[in-house]
Every structure is written in C-alpha cells, then in structure tokens.
Design an enzyme around this catalytic site. Structure first.
Site, mmCIF file in Angstrom:
data_model
loop_
_atom_site.group_PDB
_atom_site.id
_atom_site.type_symbol
_atom_site.label_atom_id
_atom_site.label_comp_id
_atom_site.label_asym_id
_atom_site.label_seq_id
_atom_site.Cartn_x
_atom_site.Cartn_y
_atom_site.Cartn_z
ATOM 1 C CD GLU A 52 -7.318 -100.322 63.164
ATOM 2 O OE1 GLU A 52 -7.841 -99.204 63.344
ATOM 3 O OE2 GLU A 52 -7.725 -101.360 63.722
ATOM 4 C CB THR A 69 -16.775 -99.823 62.309
ATOM 5 O OG1 THR A 69 -16.097 -100.168 63.508
ATOM 6 C CG2 THR A 69 -18.124 -100.509 62.270
ATOM 7 C CB CYS A 70 -17.166 -96.672 58.131
ATOM 8 S SG CYS A 70 -17.725 -96.049 56.535
ATOM 9 C CB CYS A 75 -21.064 -97.393 55.975
ATOM 10 S SG CYS A 75 -20.840 -96.567 57.543
ATOM 11 C CE LYS A 78 -25.377 -99.725 55.943
ATOM 12 N NZ LYS A 78 -25.764 -99.214 57.215
ATOM 13 N N GLY A 143 -2.617 -100.549 70.385
ATOM 14 C CA GLY A 143 -2.135 -99.377 71.096
ATOM 15 C C GLY A 143 -2.672 -99.309 72.516
ATOM 16 C CE1 TYR A 210 -26.728 -98.646 61.382
ATOM 17 C CE2 TYR A 210 -27.071 -98.002 63.664
ATOM 18 C CZ TYR A 210 -26.222 -98.277 62.619
ATOM 19 O OH TYR A 210 -24.873 -98.200 62.783
ATOM 20 C CD GLU A 214 -28.808 -100.342 57.943
ATOM 21 O OE1 GLU A 214 -28.888 -99.152 57.649
ATOM 22 O OE2 GLU A 214 -27.766 -100.874 58.380
ATOM 23 C CG ASP A 335 -18.910 -95.423 66.429
ATOM 24 O OD1 ASP A 335 -19.242 -94.306 65.994
ATOM 25 O OD2 ASP A 335 -19.235 -96.498 65.884
ATOM 26 C CG HIS A 469 -43.662 -83.470 37.190
ATOM 27 N ND1 HIS A 469 -44.336 -84.028 38.252
ATOM 28 C CD2 HIS A 469 -44.348 -83.794 36.075
ATOM 29 C CE1 HIS A 469 -45.392 -84.657 37.785
ATOM 30 N NE2 HIS A 469 -45.429 -84.531 36.480
ATOM 31 C CD GLU A 474 -43.024 -83.683 41.434
ATOM 32 O OE1 GLU A 474 -43.293 -82.558 41.018
ATOM 33 O OE2 GLU A 474 -43.163 -84.719 40.746
#
Lengths: 497, 564
Positions: A52, A69-70, A75, A78, A143, A210, A214, A335, A469, A474
């Site tokens: 990496e 990335t996540c 994710c 964010k 790599g 998205y 966001e 990805d 409830h 519901e």
C-alpha cells in the site's frame, strides 16, 4: 485443510509443492477489499503479502494509506463530518423543546478537522495491526505487476522489491476525477474537501451524485453558503425519482442553492475568490469549488498492459463472476472493478475471493438487493429496485405503497421537513422488490428491511409484523393502501430527470 | 372513492341506526350514499403527524356481503335470544388505540358503530380520559416528546467533540416544553375525534357502563348494540403505603407544573427507566429504586445489565433490592423515601412506576357475568371474546401484551372477525418492542434465556462496541447487540439491541424474525456502511454456543473497525 483452486480444478498447496512462489497471494492495495481478502486468505492458511502507498488524507498516484478510501477519504471521515454538520439542525430543533440557547453558537472547524484526522490515523493503525495479527506481510510502496505471477514494489526511497506469487489480487480502488474545464486546477475534489485548512464561507459544488449531495449537506450544516450545480433536473440519478425530488426539496429547504441542468464553463481566480461561470452564463463567487463528477479506477500505473489484463472503456479491470481477470492468476475486487462501488460490496468480493481461492468454496459475490445510503441531511437509504426499475423490469403489475409524513419530532420542533417511504411490490407474487426512505435514521432503518427484501419477503409478511411504536420505521409495516398500481403493459415513457 | 362506494355500499348514517336489524335487510340492498361521514377528509390526513397516520389507513368497504353472512352465523349461535333491533352493530367503550381501530374498521366494513369516551384530561381517572387514549394522551406520544426534549442535553455534550461551542450552557425551560407538548396533545385528541367522525362512527362523551349483554348506559342514556367492545385500557397503580398520597404516577409525571429538582422513581419496568432517562436528560437528579437486582425483568439478561450500566454512567443512581415502605413529607416540603434499607431524603418528587391495572371497576362487568382474572383483567378467547358471547375486549384491559400496536392488531382482527366474515386471531409471535430509555432498547423474539428454555441448543452472537459518534465525542457511550440463533435450524429466534436508534433499527429486523429467516439469510445481506445496524448482518463468529450438555465459550473476535 484442502486448498483447492476451484476454478480450474488445479490443486494448490502453498506451503508444500507451490513453495517456489514467495507468496500464495500478493495483494496490491490495502483498502476495504484488499484488507478483507488478505486477512481471510491468511486465515485459510495462505501466505499473504500486501502493499500500500504511504499514508496521507489526500490521495494521489503515490500516496494512499492502509485502510483505503473508506477509512481515510470516504465513508468514515465523511460520516464524521455529517455528524458534525447535523448538530446545527438539532440545535435549531431544541428551542421549541424548551432549550434556551445563545443566538451565537460557535462552530470550530479546525477542532473537528483535527479530531477527524486523529480518528483516521487511529484507524489506519488498527488496520495495520489487523493485517499483522492475521499474519499478512505488509509493504509500503507502489505495487506494479511484472508478470502473471510477479509483482514489484517501489519503496519510498526508490528501492524496488520483487516477489513472486501464485495469485495476485488488484484492489487499488479509485480516485476522484476532474472534468476538463478551463481553470479546473483551481477546484478541489472530495479528498481535499475532507481536509480543508480553513472552513470556506462560500462553496460551489459541481455534480449530482451522492458525494455532491453529502458535501452540500455537510457544508450547509456548518454554515457555509452552498451552490450545487448538476446536469440533470434532479440530483442522484439512478435512485427512485420520487426520493430524488424529496432530497432536492430538503436540500433547498435547509438553504442549499440548487442549480439543475447546469454545468460549469470556466473557473477563474479573482481578488474576491474563485469566479465560476456556468453554461447558462451565470456567475458565482466561491472560496472553494469542488468537483464531485465521478471517480475513476486506479489502473494506470499498475503496468497491466505488460501482462495483458483487460480493462473496460472506463479503465476498470474486467473480471468474471468470481472476480478473476482474463489472466488466470490475477484477480481484482472493489472499486477498481467498478461493479458496485461500496465498501460492504468490496468486503463481500474480498471474502468471496478468499473463499474461492483458498477456502475450497467457489463463491460468487451476489450484487442483487444490495442496500445503500446517501448521508445527506436528512439521509436517503434504499434497497432493491426503485419504482422506475421495477416498472422497467416488470412482467406483471407493480404495486407502489408510499407514505409521506411529518416525523413526530417535528410536531414540536416545527421543522418543515417530511419523511417519505416507499415499498415497491410485485402484484402477482406479492414480493417486496424494493424499499426506499428519505428521512432521519433511514440508513439504520433500512438495514433490517434489507434482510427481508434480500430473502424475498412478501408484502403480507411485512404486514404481519407488528410495529414498534412510536417509531418512523413502523410505517414500513403499516402501509395498507396501495398508492398506485402500474400495469405492466402501460409503462410510462422514460423521463429525463 | 365516493363513487365506487356508493355503487356497492349500503348507506349508513346516524339517522339509520335501526337499519341493521337481524337480517332484516335483503343482501342485495344498495342505497345511495347519503352521508359523507364515511369518507376520511384528505385535509385532515395530510395534517397528521406520522404517528397517527398509521391509525388512519383506510379499510376498503368491499366485503359487506360477507359481513352479513357472518352476522347470520353469529345469530344462529345465539339463537335463543329473540330477534330485536339494536341501535348499533357495535358499541365500543373506550376510544384509545384498540377501541378507535376496532370502531373505525368495523364502520368501514359497514357496521353501525358508536364509541363512548370520558372527557379529555392529561391525568386519567374514573371520570376523565379523552379520545386517543393512553398512547396519545398519557403514554407513547407525550413520553416520546419528552424523550426528544431530554435527549438534547446529551447531544449538546456530544456536539462539543464535533467543534460546537456555546457561550453559556443551554438551559431548559420546563413551561415551554409543557405548553408545546399540551398543544400537540390537544391537536391529536381533536384529530382522533375527526378520524372517528369521518369513519361514520358516532361519538358519545361520557362514562359507559354495561347494563346487560346488549345494552350500555352512558351517563343515564341507554344504547343497545349487537356487540359490545370493552377497550377501556389500564391506569397506573400506586401501592398503598404510608405517604403514598404524596407520590405521583406517570400520568402526572408527563404534565408536571414545574421540573423536579430531585426525583425518586420507584419501579424497574420500562416506564421507570424511560422516566429516569427523561428527567436525567432535563438535568434533574434521579434516583431509581427497584425491588430486584436489575431493571427490566423479562428482557434479555445482558440487555438488562447493559442498559443499567449505560444509565448509571449518565448519572442515574440505582438503588437495587430496595422496596419502598413510606414517603415522609418534611417541614420544608421535601419528601423522603423510606425503604427496607434506609431513608433517602430531599426529593422534590416521588414517582411510582409500579405497574398498571386494567380499568375494569364500575363497568358493570360483574353484573353481566364477564369473567375477569385476579388482576382485574378481562378474560378473552383467541378472538378477544369474553365469557359473554356478545361482549368483546381488546387492548390493555385484557392485559395480554400491553402495547399500542398490539391493541391495534387486536382491534383490527376483531373488526374482521365480527364484520367481515373473516374470523381473525391476533398473532402474538415475534412482536417487537422498544424501551425509550437513554440509550434505547429494541428487541424482537426470544431472549437468550427464553431461547435456551425452549430450544436448548442455541448460538449467541453479540457485539459490544463504541459507535463512531462516541469516538469523536469522547463520551463513554457504547452499543450492545445480540442475535439468538437456533443451533438446529439456524433460525434467528431473537434480536436485541441497546444503543442509539435501537427502536428504529429493530423494526426491519422484526420483519425478518417474524418471517422466520435464518442466520445465513442475515449473512447474505450486505451491510449499509457506516451504520450501527450493519453489525447485525456482519456477525461472523458466535460469542458462545450453548448446548444442553455444556456451555462452550468462544472468545469473540475483536470488532474490526468498519467491519473489515
């Protein structure tokens, strides 16, 4: 444990007969898919190496970081910023509940930024340990593929390491793209947006996906003036049209300026900030211009052409149902394959890869009924088919159940924001084909619904479930009246929203 | 809707109360729709909050012929009685969740229906109640509104970790909350009246009392009905101890004139823990006195431990194994609570959350021979029928499973049974429920202990983690989740959670549990990232496997961040 190479039936005994390879598996890229595949493969007994790029919040061709990335640029950061931004609405809502707050409430962006960076650094460390604890050997560097069974890692100091591996897994992910507009170098992407030194006062976002939505919510919640420009009539192409309309209305309701059917023609630096000229000739002034115009797979510098790994026209690695490329010893997940670019999907692909190659269980990732969420404020979450997709794919009639309501919290806060829910049902089989919701907590609510939809639950099974409830959720089990029935034969014309 | 109705539906108005005599109307009769009472007003609908819309969905009135056929059958069962006209097909006593649902649906199915209810007050008594019932006026709704209000103090604390700062710490003004809450309750009770009126149900304000199997007396006026439904609900119960007159119940706690400074809450049930959270969040010093070792008897043991621990961390003081013996008022007006272990002084309020009792007194039930349990609950069969064939009961007054959605289910089932020729039993399997404590609890299906008892061999999957929000806020909040899986069939028998959004999260999983889905089905579902809920579909390794012979413990895998 017998390690069968199940695709071609060839036996794989990494530690014995196959000992002439340095590794059973070498993984390029330690994001969600790569880490998962490495760890699980190691757990199955494979000898695994992974490389990496060095860590940094903002990615480039030579910078990345374990976690991917996540964790570092997606994710997690964010969601942290979404949490931070959500407080503005909460504070507004608190007043009618009797809370006396000062007019002046201070938001300190640098503090949040600092804590966010701390958190992703912590997670980066956890990921490193996860790999080490699983017995995976990590390398820092870039790599490249040298041959069908050989990789080369260029380390920071320029020295090159070369390893042979029975299998190579490409899990290099993707990066934000920039459109070719004059002055595009003045703009940023989501990477930088997550790590801005100063909180801007005015932002222009280009894009309707998205990520664009966001960030519009994030900045809006932090008190930044936001202009959101997108090409279509509504943002979030591919989602249910009714939901898209509600998201757009909510963004506007909270103060985001929407510019539908708008592209950018030019970006110019001025004394007062960055001037953005739209294709309608409109001029906007901003401190920050962000592109959220799509992401492209990281395949350029992998030397794939040397071994002949096929790419599609977007540059994504082409794979079969088991995530195998056209070169039998080379595989790809996440990805970089541009199938369904979500962390949990990369995890699933990584898991299936490890099971297939080292677990003795050929496993295809199942991309059907994958739920997902857009963390706009309020959020959107969906699983299965949108109304439009259901009609498109229907043989028979489609029943649509919708519910639009004022959430209970708003009855006192006075916030004018409706929640909307929808179930799309096959009239003949009674199966729930899709569920969607735009409103607070929708991603949390949708996860359980997703189990039911994935397993082919019928509307009758939803109806037979008693509600909790008082909750918003519901409503999904108390939708008794059909909002509309769409005959399979009378498909409406395609819209161009 | 009006046109389609008029084509197939006989008219039914208040003027035609005697229309439905015993099969005196030919089945083919079709009269024009002369009243708009049937039709829900769409304006009313759109003005409702979500909560109430659930009670509003329409029943289609397409099965009147069936109703008549069933009625005929019911007739023959009670054939001994002489045929006589009734004022109503159904007379409902009590317009809470169950009564309103049964009345509306019965009316939509073509029955002539009247409902009586006591005058509105936020505090219930023998003479006060109000359309909407406990849920709307003294239960779920006002409780949840106070939960919303009280959660903010925690959110203010969280917000510091996300960069938000206040010049002065936010203060809470009790009277603003109370007046906004009461305005909302007034709106809702009005909406409930509209719902009933629009459904064509006749509303009568007053106290209903059963005179004979087919007659109800409301404040001296007699009404006859083919069927009588008792849906009068329950009321808080305060045990008789010295000084118990100083104690308040949950009715009063929801409508106090001023905020308590220091409150003793006696009881360990869901009402006690919910109010503990509410007052704690509104910056009251809270002491909870429970007779047992733990709160929330009947819930999963680990959940019971977890929620008490989280509540303690947030500042609530628990006094376990302490039973109240007396409340003493001192000269300065403050209250002391004497228990078997000692006396705690200085309370501005002492609240008893020591259970609820069915409202069956002074209803005339004994006179007509309706059987009751020793708790005073009405005994009913699986169709909600009492020992008197023409008298039925739903909701808390039957003390089956005292939840609003269950009363709705019972009311809906009863309307189908009586007026749609579709005998329907309410189904009590896998009924989910929530406790709006802070943090909240959501659960469906069996607890670990129940599952072991019933199935013997079960696999337990748990997760106990610090949510993403807490890593930034720095607060000690955690989340606990549990799946109880049948070792033999792989079915998920129970699902439990304590943590933010638990009530919302569990609803969808309740569909899956009710549908009998397996752990493999959960595993096949992709997570939604990053959420707390995704944890339920990413539990790979059992925390322990329980077998009849021995308990095999497995160390749970440390939760990998982002589930990688």
């Amino acid at each position: 444990m017998a390690r069968k190479m199940l695709i071609d039936g060839e036996l794989s005994q990494p530690n014995a007969e196959e000992g002439h390879y340095d590794f059973d598996l070498f993984v390029i890229g330690a994001g969600s898919g790569g880490v998962r595949a490495s760890r699980f493969s190691a757990n199955y007994g494979a000898k695994v190496g992974i490389c990496e790029l060095p860590f940094h919040p903002i990615s480039s061709e030579v910078i990345g970081g374990i976690g991917g990335t996540c964790v570092i640029r997606g994710c997690v950061p964010k969601k942290i910023l979404v949490y931070g931004a959500s407080f503005r609405g909460e504070l507004e809502d608190a007043r009618n509940y009797g809370w006396e707050l000062n007019e002046k409430i201070d938001f300190n962006w640098k503090k949040l930024l600092h804590k966010k960076t701390e958190e992703i650094v912590r997670l980066n460390g956890i990921y490193k340990r996860l790999l080490t604890n699983a017995g995976v050997k990590s390398y820092e560097g870039e790599g490249k593929i040298v041959g069908p069974n050989e990789v080369e890692v260029t380390q920071l100091d320029g020295t090159k390491l070369s390893y042979t591996a029975k299998h190579i897994l490409i899990a290099t992910g993707s990066r934000a793209q920039r459109p070719d507009i004059p002055g595009q170098e003045l703009a940023i992407t989501s990477d930088e947006a997550l790590s801005l030194e100063e909180l801007p006062k005015r932002v222009v976002i280009l894009g309707g996906g998205y990520i664009a939505v966001e960030f519009a919510s994030i900045w809006n919640g932090m008190g930044v003036a936001v202009d959101l420009c997108f090409r279509k009539e509504l943002p979030l192409r591919g989602f249910d049209d009714e939901m898209r309309a509600v998201v757009a209305r909510n963004l506007e309701g909270r103060g985001v300026n929407l510019h539908p059917r708008t592209s950018l023609s030019e970006i110019i630096k001025t004394g007062d900030g960055i001037k953005v000229i739209t294709d309608h000739g409109e001029e906007l002034i901003a401190d920050v211009v962000m592109f959220a115009t799509g992401r492209a797979p990281n395949t350029k510098r992998l030397n794939l052409e040397a071994v002949g790994v096929e790419l599609d026209q977007t540059g994504a690695v082409k794979v079969d149902e088991y995530s195998r490329t056209n070169i039998p010893s080379i595989w790809a997940v996440g990805d970089v394959t541009n199938r369904m670019n979500l962390t949990p999907v990369a995890l699933m692909e990584g898991t299936c890869f490890a099971k297939t190659v080292f677990g003795g269980q050929p496993s295809k990732p199942d991309h059907k009924d994958v739920p997902c969420a857009v963390f706009s404020i309020p959020s959107l979450s969906v699983v299965g088919l949108s109304e439009e997709q259901a009609i498109e794919q229907a043989n028979g009639d489609i029943l649509v159940f919708t519910s639009t309501f004022n959430p209970m919290k708003n009855t006192i806060s006075g916030r004018q924001e409706k929640t909307i829910m929808k179930l799309v049902v096959d009239a003949e089989t009674d199966k729930v084909l899709g569920a969607s919701m735009c409103g607070p907590d929708s991603p949390e609510i949708m996860q359980g619904i997703a189990v039911a939809v994935k397993c082919g639950a019928t509307k009758a099974q939803f109806d037979s479930t008693v509600g909790i409830h008082p909750s918003a959720a519901e409503e999904f089990v108390t939708m008794r009246s059909v909002s509309r029935r769409i005959a399979g034969a009378s498909k409406p014309k395609k819209t161009n929203l | 809707m009006a046109s389609s109705l008029s084509a197939t539906t006989p008219s039914l108005t208040f003027a035609s109360q005697t229309l439905y005599t015993r099969l005196s109307i030919p089945l083919s009769l079709s009269l024009p729709l002369s009243s708009s009472h049937f039709l829900s007003d769409p304006k009313t609908l759109s003005s409702l909050s979500r909560h109430h819309r659930g009670l509003l969905s329409h029943c289609h009135s397409h099965s009147h012929r069936h109703r008549r056929a069933f009625a005929a059958r019911a007739e023959s069962e009670n054939g001994a009685e002489p045929a006589r006209p009734y004022d109503f097909d159904l007379f409902t006593i009590g317009a809470g969740s169950g009564g309103v649902r049964a009345s509306r649906f019965a009316s939509n199915f073509g029955a002539s229906v009247a409902v009586c209810e006591l005058p509105f007050s936020t505090i219930s008594s023998d003479t006060t109640g109000g359309f909407g019932g406990t849920c709307v006026l003294r239960g779920c709704v006002p409780k949840k509104l106070l939960v919303y209000a009280s959660k903010y103090s925690h959110e203010f604390e969280e917000s510091h970790g996300f960069g938000w700062k206040y010049d002065a710490e936010p203060k809470h003004d009790w009277s603003t909350l109370m007046s906004n809450k009461n305005a909302e309750l007034q709106r809702l009770t009005g909406i409930y009246k509209n719902i009933l009126t629009n459904a064509g149900v006749m509303l009568i304000e007053g106290r209903g009392k059963i005179v004979d199997p087919h007659t109800v007396d409301v404040d001296g006026k007699l009404y006859s009905a083919r069927h009588i439904l008792v849906s009068v609900g329950g009321r808080p119960f305060i045990p008789e101890i010295p000084g118990s007159e100083y104690a308040i119940d949950s009715d009063a706690a929801l409508d106090l004139p001023s905020k308590p400074k220091k409150i003793a809450i006696v009881g360990g049930g869901y009402i006690a823990v919910e109010f503990a959270g509410i007052f704690n969040g509104l910056i009251t010093e809270v002491h909870v006195f429970i007779r047992q070792k733990k709160v929330l008897r009947g819930f999963d043991e680990e959940i019971r431990d977890f929620v008490a621990e989280q509540m303690s961390i947030r500042g609530i003081e628990f006094h376990t194994e302490e039973s109240p013996q007396a409340i003493i008022k001192s000269a300065d007006g403050s209250l002391s609570l004497k228990t078997n272990k000692g006396t705690v002084e200085g309370f501005s309020h002492v609240m008893f959350a020591t259970g609820r009792r069915p409202n069956t007194k002074n209803l005339g039930l004994e006179t007509v021979g309706v059987k009751m349990t020793k708790n005073g609950a009405i005994e009913v069969d699986e169709y909600s029928r009492t020992s008197v064939p023409s008298i039925w009961a739903v909701g808390d007054v039957t003390d089956r499973l005292n939840l609003t959605p269950v009363a709705l289910m019972e009311g809906g089932a009863l309307a189908k049974t009586l007026f749609q020729n579709e005998p329907t039993k309410p189904d009590y399997r896998a009924v989910p429920s929530a406790v709006f404590s802070q943090p909240p609890i959501g659960q469906v299906g069996l607890s670990e202990e129940q599952a072991i008892q019933e199935y013997g061999d079960v696999d337990i999957f748990t997760a106990n983690f610090r949510p993403l929000k807490a890593t930034l806020s720095g607060l000690p909040d955690r989340v606990f989740m549990k799946l109880v899986v049948c070792a033999k069939t792989n079915k998920v028998l129970g699902l439990h959670m304590c943590g933010d959004d638990a009530a919302e999260i569990v609803q969808g999983f309740a569909v899956a549990v009710k549908a009998g889905l397996t752990k493999a089905d959960y595993d096949a579902t992709v997570g939604i990232h990053p959420t707390a809920a995704e944890e339920f579909v990413t539990m790979r390794t059992p925390t322990r496997k329980i077998r009849k012979t021995s308990e095999e413990k497995i160390d749970s895998e440390a939760k990998a961040p982002a589930g990688v």
